[in-house]
Design an enzyme around this catalytic site. Structure first.
Site, PDB file in Angstrom:
ATOM      1  NE  ARG A 173      22.162 -10.658  36.476  1.00  0.00           N
ATOM      2  CZ  ARG A 173      22.698 -11.249  35.410  1.00  0.00           C
ATOM      3  NH1 ARG A 173      23.479 -10.547  34.619  1.00  0.00           N
ATOM      4  NH2 ARG A 173      22.439 -12.502  35.136  1.00  0.00           N
ATOM      5  NE  ARG A 177      18.236  -5.107  48.241  1.00  0.00           N
ATOM      6  CZ  ARG A 177      17.465  -5.997  47.630  1.00  0.00           C
ATOM      7  NH1 ARG A 177      16.893  -6.972  48.316  1.00  0.00           N
ATOM      8  NH2 ARG A 177      17.247  -5.908  46.337  1.00  0.00           N
ATOM      9  NE  ARG A 249      26.764 -23.334  30.868  1.00  0.00           N
ATOM     10  CZ  ARG A 249      27.333 -24.531  31.036  1.00  0.00           C
ATOM     11  NH1 ARG A 249      28.179 -25.016  30.121  1.00  0.00           N
ATOM     12  NH2 ARG A 249      27.052 -25.250  32.115  1.00  0.00           N
ATOM     13  NE  ARG A 279      17.265 -20.284  37.652  1.00  0.00           N
ATOM     14  CZ  ARG A 279      17.262 -19.042  37.215  1.00  0.00           C
ATOM     15  NH1 ARG A 279      17.605 -18.044  38.006  1.00  0.00           N
ATOM     16  NH2 ARG A 279      16.901 -18.755  35.986  1.00  0.00           N
ATOM     17  CD  GLU A 300      16.104 -22.594  35.576  1.00  0.00           C
ATOM     18  OE1 GLU A 300      17.234 -22.109  35.356  1.00  0.00           O
ATOM     19  OE2 GLU A 300      15.084 -21.905  35.739  1.00  0.00           O
ATOM     20  CE1 TYR A 348      20.444 -13.671  31.477  1.00  0.00           C
ATOM     21  CE2 TYR A 348      20.196 -11.514  32.459  1.00  0.00           C
ATOM     22  CZ  TYR A 348      19.828 -12.837  32.370  1.00  0.00           C
ATOM     23  OH  TYR A 348      18.826 -13.314  33.172  1.00  0.00           O
TER      24      TYR A 348
HETATM   25  N1  UDP Z   1      24.707 -16.573  41.465  1.00  0.00           N
HETATM   26  C1  UDP Z   1      25.251 -17.440  42.401  1.00  0.00           C
HETATM   27  N2  UDP Z   1      24.430 -17.970  43.369  1.00  0.00           N
HETATM   28  C2  UDP Z   1      23.116 -17.692  43.434  1.00  0.00           C
HETATM   29  C3  UDP Z   1      22.560 -16.787  42.497  1.00  0.00           C
HETATM   30  C4  UDP Z   1      23.387 -16.259  41.529  1.00  0.00           C
HETATM   31  O1  UDP Z   1      26.436 -17.745  42.355  1.00  0.00           O
HETATM   32  O2  UDP Z   1      22.429 -18.229  44.336  1.00  0.00           O
HETATM   33  C5  UDP Z   1      25.606 -16.012  40.430  1.00  0.00           C
HETATM   34  C6  UDP Z   1      25.708 -16.904  39.199  1.00  0.00           C
HETATM   35  O3  UDP Z   1      27.003 -16.780  38.650  1.00  0.00           O
HETATM   36  C7  UDP Z   1      24.678 -16.325  38.270  1.00  0.00           C
HETATM   37  C8  UDP Z   1      24.802 -14.836  38.549  1.00  0.00           C
HETATM   38  O4  UDP Z   1      25.081 -14.795  39.947  1.00  0.00           O
HETATM   39  O5  UDP Z   1      24.929 -16.650  36.939  1.00  0.00           O
HETATM   40  C9  UDP Z   1      23.565 -14.027  38.204  1.00  0.00           C
HETATM   41  O6  UDP Z   1      22.483 -14.493  38.954  1.00  0.00           O
HETATM   42  P1  UDP Z   1      20.965 -14.179  38.576  1.00  0.00           P
HETATM   43  O7  UDP Z   1      20.078 -14.760  39.624  1.00  0.00           O
HETATM   44  O8  UDP Z   1      20.847 -12.739  38.258  1.00  0.00           O
HETATM   45  O9  UDP Z   1      20.847 -15.071  37.256  1.00  0.00           O
HETATM   46  P2  UDP Z   1      19.654 -15.364  36.232  1.00  0.00           P
HETATM   47  O10 UDP Z   1      18.348 -15.340  36.974  1.00  0.00           O
HETATM   48  O11 UDP Z   1      19.772 -14.332  35.193  1.00  0.00           O
HETATM   49  O12 UDP Z   1      19.994 -16.725  35.768  1.00  0.00           O
END
Ligand code: UDP
Length: 384
Positions: A173, A177, A249, A279, A300, A348
């Site tokens: 997902r 870009r 998780r 993050r 987090e 999810y």
């Molecule tokens: N991900 C990553 N680096 C980033 C952002 C996302 O490796 O800087 C990977 C990571 O495995 C994560 C997945 O992409 O679980 C989905 O990211 P998303 O930001 O959609 O996660 P959410 O906001 O749902 O936690």
């Protein structure tokens, strides 16, 4: 008198469903074990800073589904804005999702869109034809340097396992870009409810045909008293873990407070191992229409969920999917019960998908309620 419907969980899934049924004249009891409504969307004011905090992590509502957008519009005034994310690592500070700016910054270039596309293509590992896991997916589509800079370590911190053990779907997902668009989502509509998510859900539940009972745990013995049960709790817990525990998780939050701007943006990912958190979010940026001198930053920390923990992310590892398959016949056999939401489906789901699914469940119930022993579609299937 027609029996009421029981809705287990006053989160978004249960509350949308209760309201859609109530609008059509169907009464429900909504119970929740927590002391508040809104489930994982719950937000409340931080007493020390006055900032509205999304207590279970940031929630940006986004959808391209007209019906979903029209539905949520009814319950608050929405502030339209675009979610943007940044990330930091040893190479610098970059904007996400990976876009032309990120690529030019990382490689010290001034590529045009076509040049950047050609460069990324030259980095792709074409020996991988069908990616079998998240690592192969990323090596195939962005190559090793981008994978290691932005994805490998973040994914290990987030999921607690190597990307080689994770499904390719988890990273599918994430867009790349070849222009300067750093809008994190693709959807037509995006924004925040201006009185917060808790007030949004309270407003949905505010209907004479809906009774809400908080601090009320669910027991299966309750089922017989109701015309149908919509259960949004954890699927494995419903069956007393008969087929084992499904992996999740959870996230621990560390709060930091101060004056002025602490981070300078709403959302900053830490994509290397120099820090243990994944993050941080500065929550006043989720209410850009408000003025705050003070600020609160939430870091987090992702870890394996135990039974008492809030389940955030379904892991869906191969062993989990096997257990899920073993739960399916039990779900099918459960007359008059439907499993909804992220926990009920062990999947999810972004908020807009939850709203859409609940509106569809209400449609299905309304279309069939006259039938005895109505069997609504079960949410979780092996294909999900
Ligand atoms: N991900 C990553 N680096 C980033 C952002 C996302 O490796 O800087 C990977 C990571 O495995 C994560 C997945 O992409 O679980 C989905 O990211 P998303 O930001 O959609 O996660 P959410 O906001 O749902 O936690």
């Amino acid at each position: 008198m027609q029996k009421r419907v029981l809705i287990v969980g006053a989160g978004l899934a249960g509350s949308v469903l209760a309201r859609a049924l109530a609008d059509a004249g169907v009464a429900s009891l909504v119970i929740d074990r927590r002391e508040h409504v809104a489930g994982m969307c719950y937000s409340s004011r931080d007493p020390e800073t006055g900032v509205d905090v999304h207590r279970f992590g940031p929630h940006t509502f986004h959808t391209s589904n007209e019906r979903v957008w029209q539905f949520v519009q009814r319950f608050d005034t929405w502030y339209s804005c675009v979610a943007r994310a940044m990330c930091t690592n040893a190479r610098g500070v970059f904007c996400l999702p990976i876009n032309l700016h990120t690529i030019n910054q990382l490689f010290g270039k001034r590529f045009t869109p076509a040049e950047a596309r050609a460069h990324i293509e030259s980095l792709q590992d074409k020996s991988i034809t069908t990616p079998a896991n998240a690592e192969e997916q990323l090596l195939r589509f962005v190559g090793r340097e981008i994978y290691e800079t932005f994805f490998r370590d973040y994914t290990i911190k987030q999921w607690g396992v190597s990307p080689r053990e994770l499904s390719a779907d988890i990273v599918k997902r994430i867009p790349v870009r070849f222009n300067y668009d750093n809008n994190y989502f693709f959807d037509k509509y995006q924004g925040y409810p201006m009185h917060g998510y808790t007030a949004l859900v309270q407003s949905m539940l505010n209907h004479p045909l809906i009774e809400v009972k908080l601090n009320s745990p669910y027991e299966r013995a309750m089922n017989t008293e109701f015309a149908h049960v919509f259960y949004s709790g954890p699927l494995d817990a419903y069956f007393d873990y008969a087929e084992g525990e499904l992996g999740y998780r959870t996230v621990d939050f560390r709060y930091e407070r101060g004056v002025g701007d602490l981070q300078g943006c709403s959302w900053l990912n830490y994509t290397d191992m120099s820090v243990p958190f994944t993050r941080a979010h500065e929550h006043k940026y989720f209410s850009p229409w408000e003025q705050h001198d003070k600020s609160v930053l939430l870091y987090e920390y992702s870890r394996e969920a135990g039974r008492g923990d809030d389940a955030f992310y379904p892991k869906r590892m191969p062993a989990d999917l096997q257990k899920l398959a073993a739960y399916l016949p039990l779900m099918e056999a459960e007359q008059g019960v439907s499993f909804i939401g992220r926990l009920g489906c062990y999947r999810y789901l972004d908020m807009h998908l939850v709203v859409d699914a609940s509106l569809r469940y209400a449609d299905a119930w309304l279309a069939h309620r006259a039938d005895a022993g109505v069997l609504l579609p079960k949410c979780a299937t092996p294909a999900l």
